[in-house]
Design a protein around this motif. Structure first.
Motif, PDB file in Angstrom:
ATOM      1  N   CYS A  99       0.921  -0.895  -0.166  1.00 59.80           N
ATOM      2  CA  CYS A  99      -0.163  -0.042  -0.016  1.00 59.80           C
ATOM      3  C   CYS A  99       0.808   1.086   0.044  1.00 59.80           C
ATOM      4  CB  CYS A  99      -1.018  -0.119   1.284  1.00 59.80           C
ATOM      5  SG  CYS A  99      -2.179  -1.185   1.245  1.00 59.80           S
ATOM      6  N   ALA A 100       2.032   1.214   0.623  1.00 61.90           N
ATOM      7  CA  ALA A 100       2.915   2.223   0.516  1.00 61.90           C
ATOM      8  C   ALA A 100       3.406   2.700  -0.715  1.00 61.90           C
ATOM      9  CB  ALA A 100       3.926   2.227   1.789  1.00 61.90           C
ATOM     10  N   ALA A 101       3.613   1.557  -1.425  1.00 63.53           N
ATOM     11  CA  ALA A 101       4.000   1.817  -2.935  1.00 63.53           C
ATOM     12  C   ALA A 101       2.968   2.097  -3.733  1.00 63.53           C
ATOM     13  CB  ALA A 101       4.862   0.283  -3.493  1.00 63.53           C
ATOM     14  N   GLY A 102       1.705   2.387  -3.525  1.00 59.57           N
ATOM     15  CA  GLY A 102       0.671   2.646  -4.229  1.00 59.57           C
ATOM     16  C   GLY A 102      -0.286   1.547  -4.850  1.00 59.57           C
ATOM     17  N   ARG A 103      -0.188   0.417  -4.219  1.00 54.81           N
ATOM     18  CA  ARG A 103      -0.961  -0.809  -4.490  1.00 54.81           C
ATOM     19  C   ARG A 103      -2.330  -0.698  -4.194  1.00 54.81           C
ATOM     20  NH1 ARG A 103       1.449  -5.603  -5.991  1.00 54.81           N
ATOM     21  NH2 ARG A 103      -0.636  -6.221  -6.417  1.00 54.81           N
ATOM     22  N   ASP A 104      -3.278  -1.045  -4.815  1.00 61.21           N
ATOM     23  CA  ASP A 104      -4.794  -0.889  -4.297  1.00 61.21           C
ATOM     24  C   ASP A 104      -4.963  -2.042  -3.538  1.00 61.21           C
ATOM     25  OD1 ASP A 104      -7.416  -0.458  -3.999  1.00 61.21           O
ATOM     26  OD2 ASP A 104      -8.031  -0.559  -5.826  1.00 61.21           O
ATOM     27  N   PRO A 105      -5.405  -2.036  -2.252  1.00 59.78           N
ATOM     28  CA  PRO A 105      -5.795  -3.242  -1.659  1.00 59.78           C
ATOM     29  C   PRO A 105      -6.717  -4.205  -2.149  1.00 59.78           C
ATOM     30  CG  PRO A 105      -5.885  -1.589  -0.145  1.00 59.78           C
ATOM     31  CD  PRO A 105      -5.875  -0.940  -1.644  1.00 59.78           C
ATOM     32  N   ARG A 106      -7.702  -3.658  -3.069  1.00 62.64           N
ATOM     33  CA  ARG A 106      -8.517  -4.548  -3.869  1.00 62.64           C
ATOM     34  C   ARG A 106      -7.831  -5.355  -4.988  1.00 62.64           C
ATOM     35  NH1 ARG A 106     -10.956   0.381  -3.441  1.00 62.64           N
ATOM     36  NH2 ARG A 106     -12.826   0.495  -2.254  1.00 62.64           N
ATOM     37  N   ARG A 107      -6.945  -4.729  -5.477  1.00 61.75           N
ATOM     38  CA  ARG A 107      -6.242  -5.380  -6.743  1.00 61.75           C
ATOM     39  C   ARG A 107      -5.158  -6.331  -5.963  1.00 61.75           C
ATOM     40  NH1 ARG A 107      -3.926  -4.227 -11.736  1.00 61.75           N
ATOM     41  NH2 ARG A 107      -2.814  -6.104 -12.334  1.00 61.75           N
ATOM     42  N   LEU A 108      -4.665  -6.184  -4.790  1.00 60.53           N
ATOM     43  CA  LEU A 108      -3.805  -6.964  -4.123  1.00 60.53           C
ATOM     44  C   LEU A 108      -4.510  -8.206  -3.833  1.00 60.53           C
ATOM     45  CD1 LEU A 108      -0.717  -6.995  -3.022  1.00 60.53           C
ATOM     46  CD2 LEU A 108      -1.830  -6.170  -0.811  1.00 60.53           C
ATOM     47  N   ALA A 109      -5.917  -7.975  -3.404  1.00 61.25           N
ATOM     48  CA  ALA A 109      -6.633  -9.220  -3.003  1.00 61.25           C
ATOM     49  C   ALA A 109      -6.909 -10.117  -4.199  1.00 61.25           C
ATOM     50  CB  ALA A 109      -8.048  -8.928  -2.424  1.00 61.25           C
ATOM     51  N   ALA A 110      -7.134  -9.388  -5.302  1.00 63.76           N
ATOM     52  CA  ALA A 110      -7.487 -10.042  -6.562  1.00 63.76           C
ATOM     53  C   ALA A 110      -6.284 -10.917  -6.908  1.00 63.76           C
ATOM     54  CB  ALA A 110      -7.981  -9.110  -7.752  1.00 63.76           C
ATOM     55  N   ASP A 111      -5.157 -10.461  -6.987  1.00 65.13           N
ATOM     56  CA  ASP A 111      -3.693 -10.931  -7.280  1.00 65.13           C
ATOM     57  C   ASP A 111      -3.628 -12.280  -6.636  1.00 65.13           C
ATOM     58  OD1 ASP A 111      -3.738  -9.280  -9.421  1.00 65.13           O
ATOM     59  OD2 ASP A 111      -2.077  -8.172  -8.226  1.00 65.13           O
ATOM     60  N   LEU A 112      -3.776 -12.064  -5.191  1.00 66.09           N
ATOM     61  CA  LEU A 112      -3.540 -13.262  -4.119  1.00 66.09           C
ATOM     62  C   LEU A 112      -4.765 -14.306  -4.348  1.00 66.09           C
ATOM     63  CD1 LEU A 112      -1.846 -14.354  -1.989  1.00 66.09           C
ATOM     64  CD2 LEU A 112      -3.489 -13.066  -0.233  1.00 66.09           C
ATOM     65  N   VAL A 113      -5.685 -13.967  -4.960  1.00 70.75           N
ATOM     66  CA  VAL A 113      -6.722 -15.003  -5.065  1.00 70.75           C
ATOM     67  C   VAL A 113      -6.456 -15.836  -6.398  1.00 70.75           C
ATOM     68  CG1 VAL A 113      -9.062 -15.374  -6.033  1.00 70.75           C
ATOM     69  CG2 VAL A 113      -8.660 -13.994  -3.856  1.00 70.75           C
ATOM     70  N   ASP A 114      -5.819 -15.095  -7.356  1.00 71.45           N
ATOM     71  CA  ASP A 114      -5.260 -15.768  -8.780  1.00 71.45           C
ATOM     72  C   ASP A 114      -4.081 -16.776  -8.226  1.00 71.45           C
ATOM     73  OD1 ASP A 114      -7.121 -14.630 -10.063  1.00 71.45           O
ATOM     74  OD2 ASP A 114      -6.132 -12.957 -10.749  1.00 71.45           O
ATOM     75  N   HIS A 115      -3.324 -16.365  -7.325  1.00 73.77           N
ATOM     76  CA  HIS A 115      -2.006 -17.121  -6.857  1.00 73.77           C
ATOM     77  C   HIS A 115      -2.508 -18.338  -6.113  1.00 73.77           C
ATOM     78  CE1 HIS A 115       2.275 -17.341  -5.829  1.00 73.77           C
ATOM     79  NE2 HIS A 115       1.751 -17.902  -4.731  1.00 73.77           N
ATOM     80  N   LEU A 116      -3.587 -18.095  -5.400  1.00 74.91           N
ATOM     81  CA  LEU A 116      -3.931 -19.408  -4.610  1.00 74.91           C
ATOM     82  C   LEU A 116      -4.728 -20.362  -5.492  1.00 74.91           C
ATOM     83  CD1 LEU A 116      -5.075 -17.706  -1.205  1.00 74.91           C
ATOM     84  CD2 LEU A 116      -2.868 -18.817  -1.889  1.00 74.91           C
ATOM     85  N   ARG A 117      -5.349 -19.619  -6.512  1.00 71.89           N
ATOM     86  CA  ARG A 117      -6.312 -20.639  -7.513  1.00 71.89           C
ATOM     87  C   ARG A 117      -5.342 -21.277  -8.174  1.00 71.89           C
ATOM     88  NH1 ARG A 117      -7.414 -19.915 -12.695  1.00 71.89           N
ATOM     89  NH2 ARG A 117      -9.411 -21.154 -13.457  1.00 71.89           N
ATOM     90  N   ASN A 118      -4.346 -20.831  -8.523  1.00 71.78           N
ATOM     91  CA  ASN A 118      -3.447 -21.479  -9.562  1.00 71.78           C
ATOM     92  C   ASN A 118      -2.553 -22.613  -8.604  1.00 71.78           C
ATOM     93  OD1 ASN A 118      -3.698 -20.049 -12.007  1.00 71.78           O
ATOM     94  ND2 ASN A 118      -2.150 -18.600 -11.293  1.00 71.78           N
ATOM     95  N   ALA A 119      -2.332 -22.107  -7.248  1.00 68.82           N
ATOM     96  CA  ALA A 119      -1.881 -23.336  -6.555  1.00 68.82           C
ATOM     97  C   ALA A 119      -2.854 -24.493  -6.379  1.00 68.82           C
ATOM     98  CB  ALA A 119      -1.286 -22.692  -5.152  1.00 68.82           C
TER      99      ALA A 119
END
Length: 619
Positions: A264-284
């Motif tokens: 978040c300090a680097a400007g990432r949106d929490p919503r986008r961060l959650a979506a990326d993590l869901v994609d990562h866990l889904r691929n796993a």
């Protein structure tokens, strides 16, 4: 100077496919359309559906070029004739494109129907209606009749990203072709060709990141490639996702919160961060169930497989569900970051989550933990008897056997078992009849005639069956130095076997405690207060012998006083006033709570209870 005046065109516009053979990843659609054009069996209406950026509109334009190309060969347009050039430049009178998102009224459809019968310079007049699912109900009904029976020179091509919203009456009047997302290999090959042909000079490792960001869409991938070429670098968001995944694997809630704060300090949106993590866990998760469905390079697949093995299927499914619900909650949250952090803490600390999914994950994690070795494996090599050589005479050494389950009337392991008819207390205990006067709270039995109690009758002779009965438990093995059992193994053995085999005194004194931990070479046993701890010290040796007989190795005990809440960590013993100073644990009989009168009040009654039907004969 003329070249400098030409405006720049985006990559996805410059490299749009112009022939059926240039369409990537849609072989099933291209084959059917080219064969229909070649054989003259083109339908009057088509419905193209699929995700964005998969070539629906481009394929519709290629079909329009092929239908009006005078130099068509094997269903492919030539691409150089005036008709093909006009279609490519968007100036052809034979092709009419309509955006249904902005022309979704009934008046627009009436105008289209009224112009459909007019002739054009080419052989076929093609209407391309994009986003047809945005048409209103009235506009769709106005198109129905013409769509079902158009003029002979008219062909309709309807494109949509959501075919379920198209009226069934329209879908039934068309040939439906479904476009698919491009695979990782197909998309990588396309980007590599564009990178080389356009002279962008993008590094191969950046191409892999572009493929991951494209998510199967050719247009999205080309747009990202255009951005990377302009910036000279790519903003890789994978490290933040990797850090969050590692924190979930290690069950480290602090590391997860730190990763969110840095992102978040680097400007990432929490919503986008959650979506990326869901994609990562889904691929796993897909990697554990269907590896062919994961569009990642080999190196990324290996790293993802290692994380999937550490988390387990239950944790992966729970993570996908929890983060998916967090994405829904973040839409209306005042601070989406707090919602994401709370979800990550629940995932990293299953003990803080009481949902059924969290309980299932904890059980699945326990099943994957290494099982405690069998009791005979805990005996150190030095304590095991050495087998006799084959050349020596004499019987082989006896094989060690597991002790049978103790019965409720068995004696402690360090004393010989009493006969089944002997219900008197062990010799080292204070016999109840030796006390002067009745104990507090007990009523004395009725005196016999004559004022004196008769002596108890002599015990009957032991039967042959009782004499032939084997000893209930072998002698305890010598103390060993093997590995101590875990706290869970101690707790299970204590409740199932060990506690029931203790004497009444040891059972009463140790019954209120629990195993708190295994540390510093000893099993930590927590009791309610200092008074009980002092009483338990007197019979600690008996409990240690019972534990050694069960586990096959010496299990030292360290008695401590339990925490104030009863469930916290055990603390060192102190000397406060004992809460149960008024209770004499020696007076507690098995099965009777302290402070209540026992059911048996005299030795005679205890004998009658041991031998149903016996009668007392006065002497």
């Amino acid at each position: 100077m003329a070249d400098d005046a030409v405006p720049y065109r985006s990559l996805y516009r410059r490299f749009r496919p112009q022939r059926f053979g240039e369409v990537r990843g849609q072989d099933h659609v291209v084959r059917a359309l080219s064969n229909a054009v070649r054989d003259g069996k083109v339908g009057h209406a088509y419905l193209f559906s699929g995700p964005r950026g998969t070539g629906k509109t481009s394929t519709a334009r290629i079909l329009a070029k092929a239908l009006n190309c005078p130099n068509m060969k094997d269903g492919e347009p030539c691409g150089v004739c005036p008709s093909c050039v006009a279609v490519e430049q968007g100036t052809s009178l034979d092709v009419h494109e309509l955006d249904a998102a902005s022309n979704n009224g009934v008046d627009a459809m009436r105008d289209l129907v009224s112009r459909a019968a007019l002739g054009t310079p080419g052989r076929q007049k093609v209407y391309i209606v994009d986003e047809v699912h945005m048409l209103s109900t009235a506009a769709s009904n106005a198109l129905l009749k013409t769509l079902e029976e158009p003029p002979g020179h008219v062909v309709f091509v309807l494109a949509t990203t959501d075919p379920q919203k198209v009226l069934p009456t329209i879908r039934s009047r068309t040939q439906h072709f479904e476009f698919r997302l491009l695979g990782a290999d197909t998309l990588t090959g396309l980007l590599a060709e564009v990178n080389e042909e356009a002279g962008l000079g993008v590094a191969p490792e950046a191409i892999e990141l572009v493929v991951r960001r494209g998510k199967g869409s050719a247009r999205d991938a080309l747009s990202v490639l255009d951005q990377v070429a302009a910036a000279g670098d790519v903003d890789d968001e994978a490290p933040a996702t990797e850090e969050l995944a590692e924190a979930l694997c290690e069950r480290d809630a602090g590391a997860a919160l730190v990763a969110v704060a840095e992102a978040c300090a680097a400007g990432r949106d929490p919503r986008r961060l959650a979506a990326d993590l869901v994609d990562h866990l889904r691929n796993a998760f897909l990697l554990t169930q269907a590896p062919n469905l994961v569009p990642l390079p080999d190196e990324a697949r290996a790293r993802l497989a290692e994380q999937a093995h550490r988390m387990g299927p239950a944790a992966l499914v729970r993570g996908i569900e929890t983060l998916g619900q967090a994405q829904v909650d973040m839409r209306d949250a005042l601070d989406p970051r707090i919602t994401l952090e709370a979800a990550l803490v629940r995932l990293a600390r299953p003990d803080a989550d009481t949902s059924p999914a969290a309980i299932v994950e904890r059980l699945e994690r326990l099943e994957r933990v290494a099982v405690l070795p069998a009791p005979h494996q805990l005996v150190p090599p030095a304590a095991a008897p050495a087998p006799a050589p084959h050349h020596q005479a004499g019987p082989p050494p006896p094989r060690r056997q597991e002790p049978p389950p103790p019965r409720a009337d068995d004696a402690p392991p360090h004393r010989e078992a009493p006969p089944p008819w002997d219900d008197a207390p062990p010799p080292d205990e204070d016999p109840i009849p030796a006390r002067q006067g009745p104990p507090p709270g007990r009523r004395p039995g009725p005196p016999p005639p004559g004022g004196r109690r008769p002596p108890p009758p002599p015990p009957p002779a032991r039967s042959q069956e009782a004499a032939a009965r084997p000893a209930p438990r072998p002698a305890p093995p010598p103390p060993g130095t093997g590995a101590l059992p875990t706290r869970d193994a101690l707790t299970k053995a204590w409740g199932d076997t060990v506690l029931r085999g203790l004497s009444l005194k040891a059972k009463a004194r140790f019954g209120a405690g629990r195993f708190a931990a295994v540390e510093d070479g000893a099993a930590v046993f927590a009791v309610p207060n200092a008074h009980v701890r002092g009483r338990c010290e007197e019979v600690r040796a008996e409990v240690e012998e019972a534990l050694a007989a069960h586990f096959g190795a010496r299990v030292p005990l360290r008695l401590v006083v339990d925490g104030p809440a009863g469930g916290g960590p055990a603390q060192p013993a102190v000397d406060p006033a004992a809460d149960d100073a008024g209770i004499d644990l020696d007076d507690v009989v098995e099965g009777e709570p302290p402070g209540q009168p026992p059911a048996v009040t005299s030795p005679e009654e205890r004998l009658k209870q041991a031998f149903p039907g016996a009668e007392e004969v006065p002497t």
